[in-house]
Design an enzyme around this catalytic site. Sequence first.
Site, PDB file in Angstrom:
ATOM      1  N   SER A 179       1.184   1.691   3.781  1.00 26.24           N
ATOM      2  CA  SER A 179       1.002   3.064   4.425  1.00 26.24           C
ATOM      3  C   SER A 179       2.047   4.082   3.493  1.00 26.24           C
ATOM      4  O   SER A 179       2.187   3.972   2.519  1.00 26.24           O
ATOM      5  CB  SER A 179       0.832   3.341   5.933  1.00 26.24           C
ATOM      6  N   ASP A 225     -10.740   3.359   5.847  1.00 26.74           N
ATOM      7  CA  ASP A 225      -9.422   4.101   6.095  1.00 26.74           C
ATOM      8  C   ASP A 225      -9.807   5.319   6.387  1.00 26.74           C
ATOM      9  O   ASP A 225      -9.958   6.010   5.214  1.00 26.74           O
ATOM     10  CB  ASP A 225      -8.276   3.537   4.954  1.00 26.74           C
ATOM     11  N   HIS A 257      -7.226   1.006   7.942  1.00 28.61           N
ATOM     12  CA  HIS A 257      -5.735   1.487   7.422  1.00 28.61           C
ATOM     13  C   HIS A 257      -4.904   0.435   7.716  1.00 28.61           C
ATOM     14  O   HIS A 257      -4.052   0.154   7.097  1.00 28.61           O
ATOM     15  CB  HIS A 257      -5.557   2.797   8.086  1.00 28.61           C
TER      16      HIS A 257
HETATM   17  O1  9J3 Z   1       2.549   5.132   7.427  1.00 31.55           O
HETATM   18  C1  9J3 Z   1       1.482   5.534   7.847  1.00 31.55           C
HETATM   19  O2  9J3 Z   1       0.777   4.782   8.616  1.00 31.55           O
HETATM   20  C2  9J3 Z   1       1.043   6.777   7.294  1.00 31.55           C
HETATM   21  C3  9J3 Z   1      -0.158   7.291   7.713  1.00 31.55           C
HETATM   22  C4  9J3 Z   1       0.054   8.639   8.732  1.00 31.55           C
HETATM   23  O3  9J3 Z   1       0.380   8.359  10.047  1.00 31.55           O
HETATM   24  O4  9J3 Z   1       0.378   9.822   8.042  1.00 31.55           O
HETATM   25  C5  9J3 Z   1       0.327  10.852   8.959  1.00 31.55           C
HETATM   26  C6  9J3 Z   1       1.673  11.641   8.941  1.00 31.55           C
END
Ligand code: 9J3
Length: 310
Positions: A179, A225, A257
């Site tokens: 992510s 995702d 995700h």
């Molecule tokens: O590291 C992640 O899971 C990024 C996804 C996320 O929540 O971004 C929104 C700010």
Amino acid sequence: MQQHSSVSVSAPQRRGPGRLRTRLTRWGLAGLLAAGSLLTSQALPAGAADNPYERGPAPTESSIEASRGPYAVSQTTVSSLSVTGFGGGTIYYPTSTADGTFGAIAISPGYTAYQSSIAWLGPRLASQGFVVFTIDTNTTLDQPDSRGRQLLAALDYLTQRSAVRSRIDSSRLGVMGHSMGGGGTLEAAKSRPSLQAAIPLTGWNLDKTWPEISTPTLVVGADGDTIAPVATHSEPFYESLPGSLDKAYLELNGATHFTPNTSNTTIAKYSISWLKRFIDNDTRYEQFLCPLPRPSLTIEEYRGNCPHTS
Ligand code: 9J3
Ligand code: ZN
Ligand code: ZN
């Protein structure tokens, strides 16, 4: 032929430079030939005369899908209090020193998450013959650019100061992350072109374009995702990488995700293949990457260039 002799002489720690140098000075050309055949027939693991970075037995489909590879793994904790530039972590490494040095990989978790969220990759990858550093970030709210710098700080710590630094080939390094850690993986590759492989896992970044990257990159997305949808994250990341680059796009089927947060055979087998192929230059793994994998129960889609150019 030239490659054989230069390679044999360029891996001094494993192959007894003193003995070789003695033979060369005492025996001249005949000594070089004798030493060369001795090294290729006895002192080197099979195939290593052609590739000094290759480690472990010839891979099979089942060996890259297995929950563990051929190397027993040890681990050591790195306290956040003992380092600067990142939040500490855990180093997973092959226990034996008999096979010489290994390439190394730093892995960042995502937003609000800890190293525990990517811990399965530690032993999974290390047991195939890598030193793997799963890190915590300085704060769990750090953004991708910060995570990129932290991945590089972690690699610097790993190769320069860590207890396992002598086990690592500091010229053979890679980055991964989930992510925002995947977004950081792209940032790290952009700022350090010497990296040999990058793998963002369901990566998230506001920057959608990565033409500056020259590191072979495997972009992994998930069809379901909704946090970093592939249409606005992994797909443009992949498509914006240079057309001349060795790159691939793996879209996981029936995935979310958070699929990279638990043990996953599809992520493992293509990550292992990518890391081996580009960190270790190990073309024995090319068979799993080319021709491009077909859609299946676990693969929604796979894009890439074949054959690879580096
Ligand atoms: O590291 C992640 O899971 C990024 C996804 C996320 O929540 O971004 C929104 C700010
Ligand atoms: Zn960009
Ligand atoms: Zn699907």
